[in-house]
Design a protein around this motif. Structure first.
Motif, PDB file in Angstrom:
ATOM      1  N   ILE A 263      -7.732  38.910  41.081  1.00 10.06           N
ATOM      2  CA  ILE A 263      -7.596  37.629  40.543  1.00 10.06           C
ATOM      3  C   ILE A 263      -6.449  37.661  39.289  1.00 10.06           C
ATOM      4  O   ILE A 263      -6.602  38.529  38.433  1.00 10.06           O
ATOM      5  N   ILE A 264      -5.398  37.179  39.424  1.00  8.91           N
ATOM      6  CA  ILE A 264      -4.323  37.114  38.717  1.00  8.91           C
ATOM      7  C   ILE A 264      -4.468  36.134  37.452  1.00  8.91           C
ATOM      8  O   ILE A 264      -4.670  34.910  37.788  1.00  8.91           O
ATOM      9  N   LEU A 265      -4.407  36.526  36.078  1.00  4.06           N
ATOM     10  CA  LEU A 265      -4.134  35.364  35.063  1.00  4.06           C
ATOM     11  C   LEU A 265      -2.922  35.326  34.468  1.00  4.06           C
ATOM     12  O   LEU A 265      -2.371  36.821  34.250  1.00  4.06           O
ATOM     13  N   ASP A 266      -2.249  34.259  34.319  1.00  9.57           N
ATOM     14  CA  ASP A 266      -1.123  34.328  33.425  1.00  9.57           C
ATOM     15  C   ASP A 266      -0.997  32.994  32.941  1.00  9.57           C
ATOM     16  O   ASP A 266      -1.149  31.971  33.563  1.00  9.57           O
ATOM     17  N   ILE A 267       0.153  32.842  31.855  1.00  7.78           N
ATOM     18  CA  ILE A 267       0.455  31.479  31.530  1.00  7.78           C
ATOM     19  C   ILE A 267       1.728  31.233  32.051  1.00  7.78           C
ATOM     20  O   ILE A 267       1.922  29.969  32.299  1.00  7.78           O
ATOM     21  N   LEU A 268       2.318  31.902  33.093  1.00  8.47           N
ATOM     22  CA  LEU A 268       3.490  31.483  33.792  1.00  8.47           C
ATOM     23  C   LEU A 268       2.909  30.695  35.297  1.00  8.47           C
ATOM     24  O   LEU A 268       2.712  31.698  36.180  1.00  8.47           O
ATOM     25  N   GLU A 269       2.777  29.479  35.198  1.00  7.89           N
ATOM     26  CA  GLU A 269       2.112  29.088  36.576  1.00  7.89           C
ATOM     27  C   GLU A 269       2.681  29.226  37.898  1.00  7.89           C
ATOM     28  O   GLU A 269       2.374  29.572  38.935  1.00  7.89           O
ATOM     29  N   ASP A 270       4.047  28.677  37.679  1.00 16.71           N
ATOM     30  CA  ASP A 270       4.835  28.991  38.961  1.00 16.71           C
ATOM     31  C   ASP A 270       4.994  30.362  39.496  1.00 16.71           C
ATOM     32  O   ASP A 270       4.990  30.790  40.646  1.00 16.71           O
TER      33      ASP A 270
END
Length: 252
Positions: free
Chosen positions: A36-43
């Motif tokens: 599960i990858i969490l990141d603020i950079l959606e694209d």
């Protein structure tokens, strides 16, 4: 205290690119059930998951947009409702010597808050099944020099947090292992914004003459290797393309 990544559900903050992406890729190569990858950079995150699923199998990687400062409660609740998590990799970080507050919020406060949320969730003495909190620190978490003062302050905190929460006393009570890796200089986007203006010229000389740069792939592989054997409360170093070693308590 060996740990096998096979069939583990693993959450990686800041996992859309750089070290987080390479760590995610390596865990999937070693047989992780779900990443599960969490990141603020959606694209960037959506594209990262597409690439990982194409490589490792559809549904192996999942992306959730997340600001680690603001979204802990919302995102952790979503994850805990859908998955039985085995590992949290606290990877999200910044190097911003223009803002002490932002640096501490992302690199320190978020690491501790996310770590404690998942630690409580995993605790065997509270009905969990144990697991691992894996903090991505830095050689700047135990070295000292004139550079990156704010960044160093935040990473010293991560090392102290890892060693303290990961103490065998806490592990014996909770069944949750806490470990960290301290990468040396690695070719990622974080190396921008790394000095105050009046230090810039001298720091650039250090970078040109004294630094051996590593690839993100090298650190990703080392991080997953360390996961398989590290004892709780230990902090490991991978720098200068040298073999993995235990971090010292302090180093000039």
């Amino acid at each position: 205290m060996a740990s096998d990544p096979t069939d583990k559900v693993i959450v990686v903050t800041g996992g859309a690119r750089g070290l987080g992406y390479e760590i995610s890729d390596q865990f999937l190569q070693k047989g992780a059930k779900t990443l599960i990858i969490l990141d603020i950079l959606e694209d960037v995150g959506v594209n990262a998951v597409k690439t990982l699923n194409k490589k490792h199998g559809e549904g192996k990687a999942v992306f959730i947009k997340c600001d680690v400062i603001k979204d802990l409660e919302k995102v952790s609740e979503e994850i805990f409702q859908k998955y039985q998590v085995d590992v949290l990799v606290n990877n999200a970080g910044i190097l911003n010597e223009a803002s002490f507050r932002q640096t501490i919020e992302v690199n320190c406060i978020a690491v501790v808050e996310w770590g404690m949320k998942f630690w409580e969730y995993m605790r065997t003495d509270k009905g969990g099944r144990g697991g691992t909190i894996y903090n991505i620190a830095s050689i700047y978490g135990y070295q000292y020099s004139p550079w990156a003062v704010y960044y160093k302050t935040s990473k010293y905190a991560v090392v102290g947090y890892t060693r303290s929460l990961g103490h065998p006393y806490n592990y014996d009570k909770s069944g949750v292992r806490v470990i960290a890796i301290c990468p040396g200089f690695t070719d990622t986007a974080i190396l921008t914004g790394n000095s105050w203006d009046w230090q810039k010229e001298d720091f650039e000389k250090v970078m040109q003459n004294d630094v051996i740069m590593q690839t993100p792939e090298t650190i990703g592989k080392a991080a997953v290797d360390i996961f398989t054997f590290a004892e709780t409360g230990t902090v490991w170093v991978k720098e200068n393309n040298e073999p993995i070693r235990l971090a010292p308590l302090c180093e000039t």
